[in-house]
Design an enzyme around this catalytic site. Structure first.
Site, mmCIF file in Angstrom:
data_model
loop_
_atom_site.group_PDB
_atom_site.id
_atom_site.type_symbol
_atom_site.label_atom_id
_atom_site.label_comp_id
_atom_site.label_asym_id
_atom_site.label_seq_id
_atom_site.Cartn_x
_atom_site.Cartn_y
_atom_site.Cartn_z
ATOM 1 N N GLU A 166 0.792 -1.238 0.000
ATOM 2 C CA GLU A 166 0.000 0.000 0.000
ATOM 3 C C GLU A 166 0.825 1.289 0.000
ATOM 4 O O GLU A 166 0.576 2.196 0.786
ATOM 5 C CB GLU A 166 -0.968 -0.005 1.194
ATOM 6 C CG GLU A 166 -1.917 -1.185 1.178
ATOM 7 C CD GLU A 166 -2.848 -1.228 2.393
ATOM 8 O OE1 GLU A 166 -2.667 -0.434 3.329
ATOM 9 O OE2 GLU A 166 -3.753 -2.069 2.395
ATOM 10 N N GLU A 274 -5.966 -11.058 -1.240
ATOM 11 C CA GLU A 274 -6.815 -10.870 -0.051
ATOM 12 C C GLU A 274 -8.287 -10.872 -0.453
ATOM 13 O O GLU A 274 -9.049 -9.968 -0.118
ATOM 14 C CB GLU A 274 -6.453 -9.543 0.653
ATOM 15 C CG GLU A 274 -4.979 -9.449 1.002
ATOM 16 C CD GLU A 274 -4.608 -8.197 1.791
ATOM 17 O OE1 GLU A 274 -5.504 -7.509 2.301
ATOM 18 O OE2 GLU A 274 -3.403 -7.921 1.892
#
Ligand code: XIL
Length: 372
Positions: A166, A274
């Site tokens: 991220e 995910e």
């Protein structure tokens, strides 16, 4: 249609931290599923089928369920710096070792998650002993020591790592998440530095950049710009992890295909890292009432289950078509009982985002995913 970028999601991800891990149920009070076909068998010729878990869940029937359905395991929290780092040269490997032992004993590959992230990293990682923020060189030294110790500890046991998680901002003039301590101290170079270090320490592991919202065209373009720059500079990076926290309202299979194409064109492998398909679609506009409504608890009706099954079917049709480019698909949780979405973005609001219900039983979506 281009879904708006959920800025709220970005901020909340950073905040959610360790709050969420605390309230989970016992892992041994329900039974294993009895489906005839398993996910890992059905997809064996295409890609690994993984699951995220914590070692305390890998007991009793949930352990049987994980062994039965999956062939790859991601530590949901126990390999994050917050879990491992206890000051320079000090580590807590207890839980991570437990998870790795479980994987090794049962023939599951381990995906490492994650080394460099602004979230779930202790503040002290960025500070000296007096609590003063480190300069760039000192932080790189600390990173090298941390990565050397962690990658050496797991050498031969973890086949790939999310090296950087991220780093991108969802919007704005600067590509990167400027509020990250990594960016503040080092600028964007920390990303290349982390990959170079990882490769130098262990050239045998596969190195991934991992992020969310990567089927959103704006975020995808930002990711492509960053990854291209890294590739052009010969930074050793093997693949992109698309987190895939999707929802039944905005999931778009064509955008998934477009992202896979864009990343594959850069010579990168794609992992879905995910995956969950929330039954909630968050409203991102300015109307507070609408926003509250979009957050309100839903009942998991047969209609909702069918719609979710349809979305999962669409997603897996794309993933199967791209087997070879896509080399791993990991669900972020083994059953609806243990999804992080029961605690995020609203604590206590139940979600139903996975293929197995609270009792590990296969849902409609499971049958659509194995039916081809
Ligand atoms: C989440 C875990 O599932 C939670 O248990 C924890 O409290 C917070 O982190 N993006 C990531 C994951 O890369 O590490 C996050 O996992 C979910 C969002």
């Amino acid at each position: 249609m281009n879904p708006p970028i959920p800025l709220f999601f970005a901020f909340s991800l950073a905040l959610v931290g360790c709050l969420v891990t605390a309230s989970v149920n016992r892992a041994d009070d329900f039974s294993s599923d009895e489906s005839e076909t398993t996910l890992k068998a059905r997809y064996e010729s295409m890609f690994k089928i993984g699951v995220a878990a914590s070692p305390f869940l890998l007991k009793g029937p949930l352990a049987d369920h994980v062994k039965r359905q999956f062939n790859s395991l991601t530590p949901e929290n126990c390999m994050k710096p917050e879990a491992l780092y206890r000051g320079d040269g000090n580590y807590n490997f207890r839980e991570a070792d437990e998870l790795v032992n479980f994987a090794q004993a049962n023939g599951l590959a381990v995906r490492g998650h994650t080394l460099v992230w602004h979230s779930q990293t202790p503040r002290q990682f960025f500070c000296d002993e007096q609590g003063k923020q480190l300069g760039k060189d000192a932080l790189y030294n600390r990173l090298e020591k941390y990565m050397t110790d962690v990658l050496t500890h797991f050498k031969g046991k973890v086949y790939c790592w999310d090296v950087v998680n991220e780093a991108l901002a969802d919007g704005g003039p600067i590509l990167y998440r400027t509020e990250s301590p990594w960016y503040k101290i080092c600028g964007k170079e920390y990303i290349a530095e982390a990959f170079r270090l990882a490769h130098k320490i262990d050239p045998d592991i596969k190195l991934f950049y991992n992020d969310y919202n990567l089927i959103n065209p704006v975020k995808r373009d930002r990711a492509v710009a960053m990854l291209k720059e890294l590739k052009d500079a010969n930074v050793p990076i093997d693949g992109v992890g698309m987190q895939a926290h999707w929802d039944i309202g905005s999931f778009n299979p064509q955008e998934l295909q477009n992202s896979i194409d864009a990343f594959a064109a850069l010579g990168l492998e794609v992992h879905i890292t995910e995956l969950d398909m929330s039954v909630y679609s968050l409203y991102h506009g300015p109307d507070n009432e609408k926003r509250n409504q979009s957050m309100a608890q839903k009942t998991y009706t047969p209609e909702l289950a069918s719609l979710q099954a349809e979305k999962y079917a669409e997603a897996f049709a794309v993933l199967r078509r791209n087997a070879g480019k896509v080399t791993g698909v990991t669900f972020w949780g083994a059953s609806d009982r243990f999804t992080w979405l029961n605690h995020f973005p609203r604590p206590g609001r139940k979600d139903y985002p996975l293929l197995f219900d609270d009792d590990n039983q296969p849902k409609k979506a499971f049958y659509r995913v194995i039916e081809f």
